[in-house]
Design a protein around this motif. Structure first.
Motif, PDB file in Angstrom:
ATOM      1  N   VAL A  77       0.868  -1.183   0.000  1.00 35.86           N
ATOM      2  CA  VAL A  77       0.000   0.000   0.000  1.00 35.86           C
ATOM      3  C   VAL A  77       0.902   1.229   0.000  1.00 35.86           C
ATOM      4  N   VAL A  78       0.579   2.183  -0.860  1.00 31.00           N
ATOM      5  CA  VAL A  78       1.347   3.415  -0.947  1.00 31.00           C
ATOM      6  C   VAL A  78       0.401   4.596  -0.718  1.00 31.00           C
ATOM      7  N   ALA A  79       0.801   5.455   0.221  1.00 28.98           N
ATOM      8  CA  ALA A  79       0.016   6.677   0.449  1.00 28.98           C
ATOM      9  C   ALA A  79       0.584   7.783  -0.420  1.00 28.98           C
ATOM     10  N   ASN A  80      -0.275   8.422  -1.176  1.00 34.57           N
ATOM     11  CA  ASN A  80       0.149   9.500  -2.056  1.00 34.57           C
ATOM     12  C   ASN A  80       0.086  10.837  -1.311  1.00 34.57           C
ATOM     13  N   ALA A  81       1.260  11.302  -0.886  1.00 28.45           N
ATOM     14  CA  ALA A  81       1.366  12.605  -0.213  1.00 28.45           C
ATOM     15  C   ALA A  81       2.233  13.525  -1.061  1.00 28.45           C
ATOM     16  N   ASP A  82       2.027  13.431  -2.380  1.00 30.00           N
ATOM     17  CA  ASP A  82       2.788  14.262  -3.321  1.00 30.00           C
ATOM     18  C   ASP A  82       2.018  15.534  -3.656  1.00 30.00           C
ATOM     19  N   GLU A  83       1.187  15.952  -2.762  1.00 24.75           N
ATOM     20  CA  GLU A  83       0.290  17.093  -3.004  1.00 24.75           C
ATOM     21  C   GLU A  83       0.982  18.268  -3.728  1.00 24.75           C
ATOM     22  N   SER A  84       0.657  18.447  -5.010  1.00 25.07           N
ATOM     23  CA  SER A  84       1.338  19.472  -5.812  1.00 25.07           C
ATOM     24  C   SER A  84       0.417  20.241  -6.747  1.00 25.07           C
ATOM     25  N   GLU A  85      -0.870  19.925  -6.745  1.00 25.33           N
ATOM     26  CA  GLU A  85      -1.787  20.643  -7.629  1.00 25.33           C
ATOM     27  C   GLU A  85      -1.907  22.090  -7.166  1.00 25.33           C
ATOM     28  N   PRO A  86      -1.615  23.066  -8.035  1.00 27.48           N
ATOM     29  CA  PRO A  86      -1.755  24.456  -7.593  1.00 27.48           C
ATOM     30  C   PRO A  86      -3.136  24.707  -6.979  1.00 27.48           C
ATOM     31  N   GLY A  87      -3.164  25.238  -5.770  1.00 27.90           N
ATOM     32  CA  GLY A  87      -4.420  25.484  -5.080  1.00 27.90           C
ATOM     33  C   GLY A  87      -4.759  24.431  -4.041  1.00 27.90           C
ATOM     34  N   THR A  88      -3.996  23.354  -3.968  1.00 30.91           N
ATOM     35  CA  THR A  88      -4.305  22.257  -3.051  1.00 30.91           C
ATOM     36  C   THR A  88      -3.311  22.225  -1.887  1.00 30.91           C
TER      37      THR A  88
ATOM     38  N   ARG B  80      19.078  28.242  -1.048  1.00 31.69           N
ATOM     39  CA  ARG B  80      18.237  28.570  -2.193  1.00 31.69           C
ATOM     40  C   ARG B  80      16.875  29.042  -1.687  1.00 31.69           C
ATOM     41  N   PHE B  81      16.532  30.262  -2.024  1.00 36.03           N
ATOM     42  CA  PHE B  81      15.205  30.790  -1.708  1.00 36.03           C
ATOM     43  C   PHE B  81      14.314  30.472  -2.900  1.00 36.03           C
ATOM     44  N   GLN B  82      13.370  29.580  -2.691  1.00 35.34           N
ATOM     45  CA  GLN B  82      12.530  29.132  -3.799  1.00 35.34           C
ATOM     46  C   GLN B  82      11.134  29.723  -3.636  1.00 35.34           C
ATOM     47  N   ILE B  83      10.841  30.682  -4.494  1.00 33.50           N
ATOM     48  CA  ILE B  83       9.604  31.465  -4.376  1.00 33.50           C
ATOM     49  C   ILE B  83       8.546  30.897  -5.307  1.00 33.50           C
ATOM     50  N   CYS B  84       7.362  30.606  -4.741  1.00 33.72           N
ATOM     51  CA  CYS B  84       6.265  30.115  -5.570  1.00 33.72           C
ATOM     52  C   CYS B  84       5.609  31.302  -6.270  1.00 33.72           C
ATOM     53  N   THR B  85       5.521  31.223  -7.605  1.00 34.58           N
ATOM     54  CA  THR B  85       4.821  32.270  -8.359  1.00 34.58           C
ATOM     55  C   THR B  85       3.645  31.677  -9.131  1.00 34.58           C
ATOM     56  N   ASP B  86       3.139  30.522  -8.657  1.00 33.03           N
ATOM     57  CA  ASP B  86       2.014  29.891  -9.318  1.00 33.03           C
ATOM     58  C   ASP B  86       0.719  30.674  -9.065  1.00 33.03           C
ATOM     59  N   LEU B  87      -0.356  30.189  -9.654  1.00 30.67           N
ATOM     60  CA  LEU B  87      -1.594  30.974  -9.726  1.00 30.67           C
ATOM     61  C   LEU B  87      -2.061  31.586  -8.394  1.00 30.67           C
ATOM     62  N   SER B  88      -2.278  30.737  -7.375  1.00 34.82           N
ATOM     63  CA  SER B  88      -2.832  31.276  -6.120  1.00 34.82           C
ATOM     64  C   SER B  88      -1.892  32.281  -5.480  1.00 34.82           C
ATOM     65  N   CYS B  89      -0.594  32.000  -5.516  1.00 35.41           N
ATOM     66  CA  CYS B  89       0.372  32.938  -4.941  1.00 35.41           C
ATOM     67  C   CYS B  89       0.447  34.205  -5.777  1.00 35.41           C
ATOM     68  N   ALA B  90       0.371  34.046  -7.112  1.00 33.77           N
ATOM     69  CA  ALA B  90       0.414  35.219  -7.993  1.00 33.77           C
ATOM     70  C   ALA B  90      -0.776  36.139  -7.712  1.00 33.77           C
ATOM     71  N   LEU B  91      -1.927  35.533  -7.383  1.00 34.47           N
ATOM     72  CA  LEU B  91      -3.111  36.334  -7.048  1.00 34.47           C
ATOM     73  C   LEU B  91      -2.906  37.085  -5.727  1.00 34.47           C
ATOM     74  N   GLN B  92      -1.891  36.672  -4.959  1.00 32.36           N
ATOM     75  CA  GLN B  92      -1.570  37.362  -3.702  1.00 32.36           C
ATOM     76  C   GLN B  92      -0.293  38.203  -3.837  1.00 32.36           C
ATOM     77  N   GLY B  93       0.119  38.446  -5.068  1.00 31.42           N
ATOM     78  CA  GLY B  93       1.258  39.354  -5.278  1.00 31.42           C
ATOM     79  C   GLY B  93       2.633  38.707  -5.315  1.00 31.42           C
ATOM     80  N   ALA B  94       2.716  37.425  -5.640  1.00 33.16           N
ATOM     81  CA  ALA B  94       4.005  36.728  -5.607  1.00 33.16           C
ATOM     82  C   ALA B  94       4.976  37.209  -6.683  1.00 33.16           C
ATOM     83  N   ASP B  95       4.460  37.576  -7.862  1.00 33.08           N
ATOM     84  CA  ASP B  95       5.363  38.052  -8.928  1.00 33.08           C
ATOM     85  C   ASP B  95       6.048  39.350  -8.501  1.00 33.08           C
ATOM     86  N   GLU B  96       5.266  40.247  -7.899  1.00 33.20           N
ATOM     87  CA  GLU B  96       5.814  41.519  -7.423  1.00 33.20           C
ATOM     88  C   GLU B  96       6.809  41.270  -6.278  1.00 33.20           C
TER      89      GLU B  96
END
Lengths: 416, 168
Positions: A77-88, B80-96
């Protein structure tokens, strides 16, 4: 009765402490499964509960388990904790604040399919969560909830963590398995499906963190109790990750079938700075974008009702878009993401995301033409149903629905 | 002489116990994490060592390093400072936020500060979309999240790392 099934730490602050977890009924479901039920009975109970995968695909969990053949061993059994979908960002909260409920669920799933080793695959960025989870596993072993002869029965189970290293595609279950095997995370051709040929070519069940966290309740209280939550076709609760242009972003647990309005304007406090809601992306960057009119806002958030809107519930990561956002900008963001995360294995996705990215950049320019928009739409449609895995298919959803449902954001006379 | 095998003998033993004996390749990613954590990148030498330890080709290990974004095959900043600029963060000003932080550090996105301490990278979603703008710091202590950031709070973290560096 508790207000929450999953985000129970909101009521019990120190639930990540094993003593507190036990004091609040922790491991009762696991004990019941291992000491009083047969594995097949556990599978039947989960089937009866109607629980569906909470990672995005929504596949019935008990049915998935029942596909494992009984003549090939060992099972994993493998638990998927790769949560990476933008917004999730729901699994992260569970791992940090209610880790034992997730681990108990993983142990129940392992017992159900007679697995003696289970792996938790965490995205590499969840470094601290992995360290924390390793400690939780040690504590469970010390307390007798993992290891040899659980509760004095012959059943033994070990749980191991495995860290990824930054790749959205590893949330796809066969890419995830490749990654545990020490390879680059590219999806496998299917069939064979993981249920028959999974980790190390052995029968394997892969379940999302949130899915597993539901199991202790179902086993302890029974499927019928679980079905009191949610709708007839989509029973249970769901964690909705709310983000974007909303006053109170965060994770909210609601029964399946609550409306978008309840989430966004009730719990989420509405749209900031006097703006109006324009669109909803309810499955993160993979969403078909919903035009946020009254009909959409009053739609119940369950698998069937969202599908009727021409979209999909997915991981229920609701990104709110207000009327200050233009969708030509938005799809440039989502396409950039998928181009970056495409694994490169199949041509439609590798080339398609590249060309879509080129075109969304062009569409953002002042001198764009109607042909640029049309070509973008054509590339997206040519990718449809041709990709090896869901990533390529997801990448075109926002593009096609934005152009179709928000044409005013793609006109050539749009103030340009 | 396999320096990596000697340096991480204890960790390797524990890793091999975690996976089935005939599937030692599974230890590749955890070993790469160990090396990256200690050196802030993975050298060709280390890639050769790891290939030998798990019994696969150098090319296979190098392809894993190339595929995953948290592995780097050349030295840059220590942190390494890794800044998220994806959609939700961009809507909160991440690009700026990204632009302003880079300006404050006098570098371009992807660049490294003159003292060699900080590299700023633009990354994809970090699963903390309700707490943007945010970044993670990848360095010798693993990875840590810094949420709801401003340029001031980020520069405070930079300052702390610079102070810490002086004492080491």
């Amino acid at each position: 009765m508790s207000k929450y099934l999953l985000l129970r730490h909101l009521e019990v602050p120190d639930l990540h402490n094993i003593k507190v977890y036990v004091k609040h009924g922790g491991f009762a479901g696991l004990k019941k499964a291992v000491t009083r039920l047969q594995p097949a009975q556990v599978i039947e109970e989960v089937k009866a509960s109607g629980l569906r995968g909470r990672g995005g695909a929504g596949f019935p969990t008990g049915l998935k388990w029942s596909f494992l053949p009984n003549n090939l061993w060992p099972h994993y059994v493998v638990a998927n904790a790769d949560e990476s979908e933008p917004g999730t960002f729901k699994d992260r909260e569970l791992l940090e604040r209610n880790p034992f409920q997730f681990l108990e669920g993983l142990a129940i799933a392992s017992f159900a399919v007679k697995a003696h080793d289970a792996y938790v695959y965490l995205r590499g960025e969840f470094w601290q969560q992995a360290v924390f989870l390793d400690n939780c596993i040690v504590e469970m072993q010390k307390a007798g909830y993992l290891g040899d002869k659980l509760f004095g029965t012959p059943y033994s189970l070990r749980i191991h963590t495995h860290l990824g290293a930054g790749a959205y595609i590893c949330g796809e279950e066969t890419a995830l398995l490749e990654s545990i095997e020490g390879k680059i995370g590219q999806p496998r051709l299917r069939p064979p499906f993981p249920a028959v040929e999974g980790l190390y070519s052995k029968p394997t069940v892969i379940n999302n963190v949130e899915t597993l966290a539901n199991l202790p309740f179902i086993i302890e209280n029974g499927a019928s109790k679980f079905c009191e939550y949610g709708t007839v076709k989509s029973p249970g609760v769901k964690i909705f990750s709310l983000s974007g242009r909303v006053n109170k972003p965060g994770n909210y647990e609601l029964p399946l079938g609550a409306t978008f309005r309840e989430l966004i304007f009730g719990l989420g406090g509405g749209i900031p700075n006097g703006h109006k809601i324009k669109a909803i992306m309810q499955a993160g960057a993979s969403s078909s974008i919903i035009l946020a009119d009254d009909k959409a806002l009053d739609t119940p958030m369950d698998y069937e009702s969202v599908a009727a809107l021409g979209a999909q519930l997915g991981s229920a990561s609701v990104i709110v878009i207000d009327d200050s956002v233009s969708l030509d900008w938005l799809i440039n963001k989502t396409v950039h993401f998928f181009k970056h995360e495409s694994c490169g294995k199949c041509t439609p996705c590798r080339e398609g995301t590249y060309w879509m990215s080129h075109l969304t950049e062009k569409v953002l320019q002042k001198d764009r033409s109607a042909e640029d928009v049309q070509l973008l739409n054509t590339v997206a449609r040519q990718m449809q149903n041709k990709c090896l895995c869901a990533l390529g298919e997801f990448s075109i959803m926002a593009v096609m629905t934005a152009i179709e449902r928000f044409p005013e954001d793609f006109t050539v006379t749009n103030g340009r | 002489m396999n320096q990596t095998a000697i340096k991480y003998a204890r960790e390797i033993e524990a890793l091999f116990a975690k996976y089935p004996e005939e599937h030692r390749q599974s230890a590749v990613m955890p070993l790469l994490h160990l090396v990256h954590q200690d050196n802030s990148f993975i050298s060709k030498h280390a890639i050769n060592d790891i290939a030998e330890i798990v019994g696969i080709s150098t090319t296979e290990v190098a392809s894993v390093v190339g595929f995953y974004t948290l592995y780097h095959d050349h030295p840059e900043g220590k942190y390494r400072f890794q800044i998220c600029t994806d959609l939700s963060c961009a809507l909160q000003g991440a690009d700026e936020f990204l632009r302003a932080l880079c300006a404050a550090l006098e570098i371009d996105p992807g660049g490294t500060t003159k003292d060699g301490l900080i590299t700023v990278e633009e990354v994809m979603c970090l699963a903390a979309c309700d707490k943007g703008p945010l970044f993670q710091v990848q360095g010798k202590d693993g990875i840590s999240y810094h949420e709801r950031q401003t340029v001031e709070s980020a520069m405070q973290t930079v300052q702390e790392l610079r102070e810490q560096e002086k004492h080491e």
